[in-house]
Design a protein around this motif. Structure first.
Motif, mmCIF file in Angstrom:
data_model
loop_
_atom_site.group_PDB
_atom_site.id
_atom_site.type_symbol
_atom_site.label_atom_id
_atom_site.label_comp_id
_atom_site.label_asym_id
_atom_site.label_seq_id
_atom_site.Cartn_x
_atom_site.Cartn_y
_atom_site.Cartn_z
ATOM 1 N N PRO A 154 -25.151 -10.653 -51.686
ATOM 2 C CA PRO A 154 -26.332 -10.777 -52.541
ATOM 3 C C PRO A 154 -27.207 -9.528 -52.528
ATOM 4 O O PRO A 154 -27.173 -8.749 -51.574
ATOM 5 N N HIS A 155 -27.996 -9.378 -53.576
ATOM 6 C CA HIS A 155 -29.007 -8.323 -53.607
ATOM 7 C C HIS A 155 -30.164 -8.696 -52.694
ATOM 8 O O HIS A 155 -30.379 -9.875 -52.410
ATOM 9 N N GLY A 156 -30.884 -7.696 -52.247
ATOM 10 C CA GLY A 156 -32.118 -7.973 -51.518
ATOM 11 C C GLY A 156 -31.902 -8.398 -50.083
ATOM 12 O O GLY A 156 -32.816 -8.957 -49.468
ATOM 13 N N VAL A 157 -30.714 -8.174 -49.533
ATOM 14 C CA VAL A 157 -30.486 -8.427 -48.116
ATOM 15 C C VAL A 157 -29.826 -7.180 -47.513
ATOM 16 O O VAL A 157 -29.183 -6.416 -48.216
ATOM 17 N N THR A 158 -30.012 -6.993 -46.211
ATOM 18 C CA THR A 158 -29.338 -5.899 -45.510
ATOM 19 C C THR A 158 -27.918 -6.353 -45.203
ATOM 20 O O THR A 158 -27.717 -7.466 -44.724
ATOM 21 N N VAL A 159 -26.933 -5.500 -45.482
ATOM 22 C CA VAL A 159 -25.533 -5.894 -45.265
ATOM 23 C C VAL A 159 -24.869 -4.944 -44.280
ATOM 24 O O VAL A 159 -24.949 -3.725 -44.440
ATOM 25 N N THR A 160 -24.247 -5.495 -43.252
ATOM 26 C CA THR A 160 -23.394 -4.706 -42.353
ATOM 27 C C THR A 160 -21.965 -5.213 -42.502
ATOM 28 O O THR A 160 -21.675 -6.345 -42.103
ATOM 29 N N PRO A 161 -21.076 -4.403 -43.090
ATOM 30 C CA PRO A 161 -19.693 -4.856 -43.219
ATOM 31 C C PRO A 161 -18.942 -4.706 -41.899
ATOM 32 O O PRO A 161 -19.126 -3.708 -41.202
ATOM 33 N N VAL A 162 -18.129 -5.704 -41.575
ATOM 34 C CA VAL A 162 -17.285 -5.651 -40.369
ATOM 35 C C VAL A 162 -15.889 -6.147 -40.720
ATOM 36 O O VAL A 162 -15.705 -6.811 -41.739
ATOM 37 N N GLY A 163 -14.922 -5.811 -39.861
ATOM 38 C CA GLY A 163 -13.553 -6.276 -40.064
ATOM 39 C C GLY A 163 -13.148 -7.339 -39.054
ATOM 40 O O GLY A 163 -12.929 -8.498 -39.397
ATOM 41 N N SER A 164 -13.087 -6.940 -37.803
ATOM 42 C CA SER A 164 -12.546 -7.804 -36.750
ATOM 43 C C SER A 164 -13.641 -8.584 -36.028
ATOM 44 O O SER A 164 -14.840 -8.313 -36.181
ATOM 45 N N ALA A 165 -13.213 -9.508 -35.180
ATOM 46 C CA ALA A 165 -14.156 -10.302 -34.384
ATOM 47 C C ALA A 165 -14.979 -9.410 -33.455
ATOM 48 O O ALA A 165 -16.187 -9.632 -33.293
ATOM 49 N N LEU A 166 -14.362 -8.414 -32.850
ATOM 50 C CA LEU A 166 -15.115 -7.566 -31.918
ATOM 51 C C LEU A 166 -16.172 -6.752 -32.657
ATOM 52 O O LEU A 166 -17.289 -6.565 -32.161
ATOM 53 N N VAL A 182 -22.829 -16.533 -47.808
ATOM 54 C CA VAL A 182 -23.559 -15.806 -48.854
ATOM 55 C C VAL A 182 -24.610 -16.713 -49.486
ATOM 56 O O VAL A 182 -25.749 -16.292 -49.732
ATOM 57 N N ALA A 183 -24.270 -17.983 -49.696
ATOM 58 C CA ALA A 183 -25.256 -18.933 -50.244
ATOM 59 C C ALA A 183 -26.427 -19.093 -49.275
ATOM 60 O O ALA A 183 -27.593 -19.191 -49.706
ATOM 61 N N LEU A 184 -26.158 -19.105 -47.990
ATOM 62 C CA LEU A 184 -27.232 -19.177 -46.994
ATOM 63 C C LEU A 184 -28.119 -17.945 -47.054
ATOM 64 O O LEU A 184 -29.347 -18.042 -46.943
ATOM 65 N N ALA A 185 -27.486 -16.776 -47.195
ATOM 66 C CA ALA A 185 -28.249 -15.528 -47.270
ATOM 67 C C ALA A 185 -29.169 -15.540 -48.487
ATOM 68 O O ALA A 185 -30.345 -15.158 -48.406
ATOM 69 N N GLU A 186 -28.651 -16.019 -49.631
ATOM 70 C CA GLU A 186 -29.463 -16.088 -50.856
ATOM 71 C C GLU A 186 -30.613 -17.084 -50.689
ATOM 72 O O GLU A 186 -31.749 -16.803 -51.080
ATOM 73 N N ALA A 187 -30.293 -18.241 -50.102
ATOM 74 C CA ALA A 187 -31.320 -19.269 -49.928
ATOM 75 C C ALA A 187 -32.426 -18.768 -48.999
ATOM 76 O O ALA A 187 -33.616 -18.934 -49.283
#
Ligand code: C5P
Length: 227
Positions: free
Chosen positions: A63-75, A38-43
């Motif tokens: 963070p705000h201002g980024v596109t987020v795709t939530p995932v659960g598992s490795a696949l 998350v810190a990388l995404a903000e930076a």
């Protein structure tokens, strides 16, 4: 405010830890909070990048201002990262991805049966998403960055393990962090060594996860092709 040295660049970052289902209510997981990713995404966002965060079970807000795709598992993480990486200038695999997953996932809860022995859980290997990305190079001139959380062992120190991994994985940069004694996971601060693909140290950083994120991006920027 800092430099806009990632203006117009597309950066994909995976963060958090995967959860591998055992049954409909249980999983095998890990202690990654997602804070470093998350810190990388903000930076990256603050340096002008168009950021896509693939978020695996974050314990902190995205963070705000980024596109987020939530995932659960490795696949699931693999599908989301590969789809986003097709357009990306930079891919950073900061997520803690499970090396193994339960082979089969029953439709109903695993139950305790009186008089029966405990169940045996068979694991199968997950794909190594970072190694695949480094191998496949979904886009020309893409910079692929991996992480390695190492504890070291009696024979081999954290840095030596990281160097072997850097060569094995084929990523352009490998960020090695020392997680011995519970360091790094869930903590605010971090210490990392950034290695190139030959295992040579090209940067070192200690500080907040945001400081470390900026140091990692400082190592990425010179690898980007102009234009
Ligand atoms: O081999 P190890 O798990 O230590 O490597 C860590 C790096 O590889 C991290 O960047 C992590 O995101 C990535 N990884 C992966 N797929 C896996 C396991 C790890 O992409 N199945």
């Amino acid at each position: 405010s800092g430099p806009l040295d990632l203006a117009g660049r597309r950066v994909v970052i995976s963060a958090g830890g995967t959860q591998e289902p055992l049954d409909p209510v249980r999983f095998l997981g890990n202690r990654s909070s997602g804070r470093q990713g998350v810190a990388l995404a903000e930076a990256a966002r603050d340096r002008g990048a168009d950021v896509h965060l693939v978020a695996a079970n974050l314990l902190v807000p995205a963070p705000h201002g980024v596109t987020v795709t939530p995932v659960g598992s490795a696949l699931e993480l693999r599908d989301a990262v590969r789809a986003a990486a097709a357009e990306a200038d930079v891919v950073v695999m900061a997520a803690a991805v499970a090396d193994f997953r339960p082979q089969t996932v029953p439709d109903s809860k695993i139950k305790k049966v009186a008089g029966s022995p405990p169940p045996t859980i068979t694991l199968v290997e997950n794909p190594d998403i970072l190694a695949e990305l480094a191998q496949d190079r979904l886009r020309a001139d893409q910079v692929v960055v991996g992480f390695a959380a190492e504890t070291g062992d009696a024979e081999t120190g954290v840095l030596a393990l990281g160097q072997a991994k850097a060569r094995r994985k084929g990523a352009d940069l490998l960020v090695v962090n020392d997680v011995s004694g519970g360091r790094a996971f869930g903590a605010a601060d971090n210490t990392v060594h950034v290695l190139d693909r030959n295992g040579t140290v090209c940067a070192e950083a200690t500080g907040t996860k945001r400081d470390v994120a900026d140091a990692i991006l400082d190592a990425v920027v010179p690898l980007l092709v102009h234009g």
